[in-house]
Design a protein around this motif. Structure first.
Motif, PDB file in Angstrom:
ATOM      1  N   GLU A 164      23.025  -1.809 -29.731  1.00 20.54           N
ATOM      2  CA  GLU A 164      22.286  -2.424 -28.621  1.00 20.54           C
ATOM      3  C   GLU A 164      23.122  -2.446 -27.335  1.00 20.54           C
ATOM      4  O   GLU A 164      22.645  -2.077 -26.269  1.00 20.54           O
ATOM      5  N   VAL A 165      24.372  -2.869 -27.438  1.00 14.78           N
ATOM      6  CA  VAL A 165      25.229  -2.982 -26.255  1.00 14.78           C
ATOM      7  C   VAL A 165      25.667  -1.602 -25.768  1.00 14.78           C
ATOM      8  O   VAL A 165      25.759  -1.359 -24.573  1.00 14.78           O
ATOM      9  N   ARG A 166      25.905  -0.690 -26.685  1.00 13.22           N
ATOM     10  CA  ARG A 166      26.456   0.624 -26.311  1.00 13.22           C
ATOM     11  C   ARG A 166      25.391   1.728 -26.256  1.00 13.22           C
ATOM     12  O   ARG A 166      25.725   2.907 -26.249  1.00 13.22           O
ATOM     13  N   ALA A 167      24.133   1.351 -26.160  1.00 14.70           N
ATOM     14  CA  ALA A 167      23.041   2.330 -26.166  1.00 14.70           C
ATOM     15  C   ALA A 167      23.154   3.357 -25.041  1.00 14.70           C
ATOM     16  O   ALA A 167      22.791   4.516 -25.222  1.00 14.70           O
ATOM     17  N   HIS A 168      23.663   2.951 -23.893  1.00 11.93           N
ATOM     18  CA  HIS A 168      23.735   3.845 -22.739  1.00 11.93           C
ATOM     19  C   HIS A 168      25.140   4.396 -22.499  1.00 11.93           C
ATOM     20  O   HIS A 168      25.387   5.033 -21.480  1.00 11.93           O
ATOM     21  N   THR A 169      26.047   4.135 -23.423  1.00 16.45           N
ATOM     22  CA  THR A 169      27.432   4.602 -23.253  1.00 16.45           C
ATOM     23  C   THR A 169      27.928   5.350 -24.487  1.00 16.45           C
ATOM     24  O   THR A 169      29.075   5.207 -24.896  1.00 16.45           O
ATOM     25  N   GLY A 170      27.053   6.131 -25.088  1.00 20.10           N
ATOM     26  CA  GLY A 170      27.475   6.990 -26.189  1.00 20.10           C
ATOM     27  C   GLY A 170      27.395   6.384 -27.570  1.00 20.10           C
ATOM     28  O   GLY A 170      27.785   7.013 -28.543  1.00 20.10           O
ATOM     29  N   GLY A 171      26.922   5.162 -27.685  1.00 22.13           N
ATOM     30  CA  GLY A 171      26.805   4.525 -28.992  1.00 22.13           C
ATOM     31  C   GLY A 171      28.098   3.865 -29.441  1.00 22.13           C
ATOM     32  O   GLY A 171      29.131   3.964 -28.785  1.00 22.13           O
ATOM     33  N   PRO A 172      28.038   3.157 -30.560  1.00 19.99           N
ATOM     34  CA  PRO A 172      29.217   2.445 -31.058  1.00 19.99           C
ATOM     35  C   PRO A 172      30.380   3.385 -31.358  1.00 19.99           C
ATOM     36  O   PRO A 172      30.190   4.545 -31.726  1.00 19.99           O
TER      37      PRO A 172
ATOM     38  N   LEU B 271      23.953   5.756  -3.998  1.00 19.94           N
ATOM     39  CA  LEU B 271      24.184   7.020  -3.301  1.00 19.94           C
ATOM     40  C   LEU B 271      23.311   8.130  -3.854  1.00 19.94           C
ATOM     41  O   LEU B 271      23.153   9.159  -3.202  1.00 19.94           O
ATOM     42  N   GLY B 272      22.778   7.967  -5.053  1.00 18.18           N
ATOM     43  CA  GLY B 272      21.910   8.973  -5.653  1.00 18.18           C
ATOM     44  C   GLY B 272      22.301   9.252  -7.094  1.00 18.18           C
ATOM     45  O   GLY B 272      23.200   8.625  -7.651  1.00 18.18           O
ATOM     46  N   GLU B 273      21.613  10.217  -7.687  1.00 22.51           N
ATOM     47  CA  GLU B 273      21.886  10.609  -9.065  1.00 22.51           C
ATOM     48  C   GLU B 273      23.020  11.618  -9.105  1.00 22.51           C
ATOM     49  O   GLU B 273      23.229  12.379  -8.160  1.00 22.51           O
ATOM     50  N   THR B 274      23.730  11.624 -10.234  1.00 21.65           N
ATOM     51  CA  THR B 274      24.829  12.560 -10.431  1.00 21.65           C
ATOM     52  C   THR B 274      24.994  12.826 -11.917  1.00 21.65           C
ATOM     53  O   THR B 274      24.521  12.055 -12.748  1.00 21.65           O
ATOM     54  N   GLU B 275      25.656  13.920 -12.253  1.00 23.55           N
ATOM     55  CA  GLU B 275      26.073  14.130 -13.639  1.00 23.55           C
ATOM     56  C   GLU B 275      27.435  13.481 -13.792  1.00 23.55           C
ATOM     57  O   GLU B 275      28.325  13.675 -12.966  1.00 23.55           O
ATOM     58  N   PHE B 276      27.577  12.709 -14.841  1.00 16.89           N
ATOM     59  CA  PHE B 276      28.808  11.966 -15.057  1.00 16.89           C
ATOM     60  C   PHE B 276      29.252  12.165 -16.492  1.00 16.89           C
ATOM     61  O   PHE B 276      28.421  12.106 -17.411  1.00 16.89           O
ATOM     62  N   GLU B 277      30.532  12.385 -16.702  1.00 20.73           N
ATOM     63  CA  GLU B 277      31.050  12.618 -18.045  1.00 20.73           C
ATOM     64  C   GLU B 277      31.408  11.295 -18.720  1.00 20.73           C
ATOM     65  O   GLU B 277      32.371  10.632 -18.361  1.00 20.73           O
ATOM     66  N   TYR B 278      30.557  10.910 -19.673  1.00 22.30           N
ATOM     67  CA  TYR B 278      30.852   9.750 -20.511  1.00 22.30           C
ATOM     68  C   TYR B 278      29.877   9.743 -21.680  1.00 22.30           C
ATOM     69  O   TYR B 278      28.677   9.884 -21.461  1.00 22.30           O
ATOM     70  N   PRO B 279      30.403   9.543 -22.864  1.00 21.98           N
ATOM     71  CA  PRO B 279      31.822   9.508 -23.192  1.00 21.98           C
ATOM     72  C   PRO B 279      32.476  10.869 -22.943  1.00 21.98           C
ATOM     73  O   PRO B 279      31.775  11.856 -22.728  1.00 21.98           O
ATOM     74  N   PRO B 280      33.816  10.922 -22.957  1.00 26.99           N
ATOM     75  CA  PRO B 280      34.502  12.189 -22.685  1.00 26.99           C
ATOM     76  C   PRO B 280      33.914  13.336 -23.505  1.00 26.99           C
ATOM     77  O   PRO B 280      33.670  13.201 -24.696  1.00 26.99           O
ATOM     78  N   GLY B 281      33.637  14.439 -22.790  1.00 30.38           N
ATOM     79  CA  GLY B 281      33.071  15.609 -23.433  1.00 30.38           C
ATOM     80  C   GLY B 281      31.551  15.652 -23.414  1.00 30.38           C
ATOM     81  O   GLY B 281      30.947  16.601 -23.890  1.00 30.38           O
ATOM     82  N   SER B 282      30.920  14.618 -22.874  1.00 25.89           N
ATOM     83  CA  SER B 282      29.465  14.538 -22.854  1.00 25.89           C
ATOM     84  C   SER B 282      28.995  14.177 -21.446  1.00 25.89           C
ATOM     85  O   SER B 282      29.434  13.182 -20.878  1.00 25.89           O
ATOM     86  N   LEU B 283      28.090  15.002 -20.895  1.00 23.28           N
ATOM     87  CA  LEU B 283      27.547  14.715 -19.575  1.00 23.28           C
ATOM     88  C   LEU B 283      26.298  13.855 -19.696  1.00 23.28           C
ATOM     89  O   LEU B 283      25.474  14.062 -20.579  1.00 23.28           O
TER      90      LEU B 283
END
Length: 166
Positions: free
Chosen positions: A24-32, A142-154
């Motif tokens: 639940e907490v890590r749903a938007h950051t790559g999961g647990p 500022l707008g949308e962007t591609e961001f790498e998180y977790p490392p190795g995943s855009l």
């Protein structure tokens, strides 16, 4: 407005980090993360501040309960030295302004460091709660962007910025 304090991350905060490591907490950051990853993250936070550990804080409610984490760390973004910010709040304390209050407090701490003009946050475009925190805490979209998180995943993120010199 909800009142919270932030206190420097300590060896006593491993249980808090483990409690924040849920789907639940890590749903938007790559999961647990795995137990080993959580312990390694905790050790980095305890060693901080530093380039890989940042400046991490526990979020403390008025009754003394630790309810989340918040922090900032250096990075370069579009050839500018900035701080990146991140936070997490335990589910039972979400929706009460805790994250916004904690982010405002950590913006003040980053501003006091005095060595960067801007801080950015990069919540997923699919994370309305974290995007609302940015808006309520005074960041500019500022707008949308591609961001790498977790490392190795855009991931598709919003790029929010706040001026630390104001």
């Amino acid at each position: 407005m909800t009142e919270v304090r932030i206190i420097r991350w300590s060896t006593d905060d491993l249980a808090l980090l483990q409690a924040l490591n849920t789907p639940e907490v890590r749903a938007h950051t790559g999961g647990p993360e795995t137990d080993d990853q959580v312990r390694a993250r905790h050790e980095r936070y305890v060693r901080g501040p530093g380039p890989r550990s940042g400046n991490m804080f526990a979020v403390v409610a008025p009754d003394g309960t630790k309810v989340g984490s918040v922090g900032f760390w250096p990075r370069d973004w579009h050839d500018e030295p900035v701080y990146e910010m991140g936070w997490a709040v335990l589910p039972e304390h979400q929706g009460r302004g805790v994250a916004t209050a904690a982010v405002r407090a950590v913006v003040a701490a980053a501003s006091a460091a005095g060595d960067r003009r801007h801080a950015h946050a990069y919540p997923s475009v699919d994370n309305p709660a974290s995007n609302a925190v940015c808006r309520r805490a005074g960041f500019t979209l500022l707008g949308e962007t591609e961001f790498e998180y977790p490392p190795g995943s855009l991931m598709r993120s919003n790029d929010w910025r706040i001026d630390l010199t104001r």
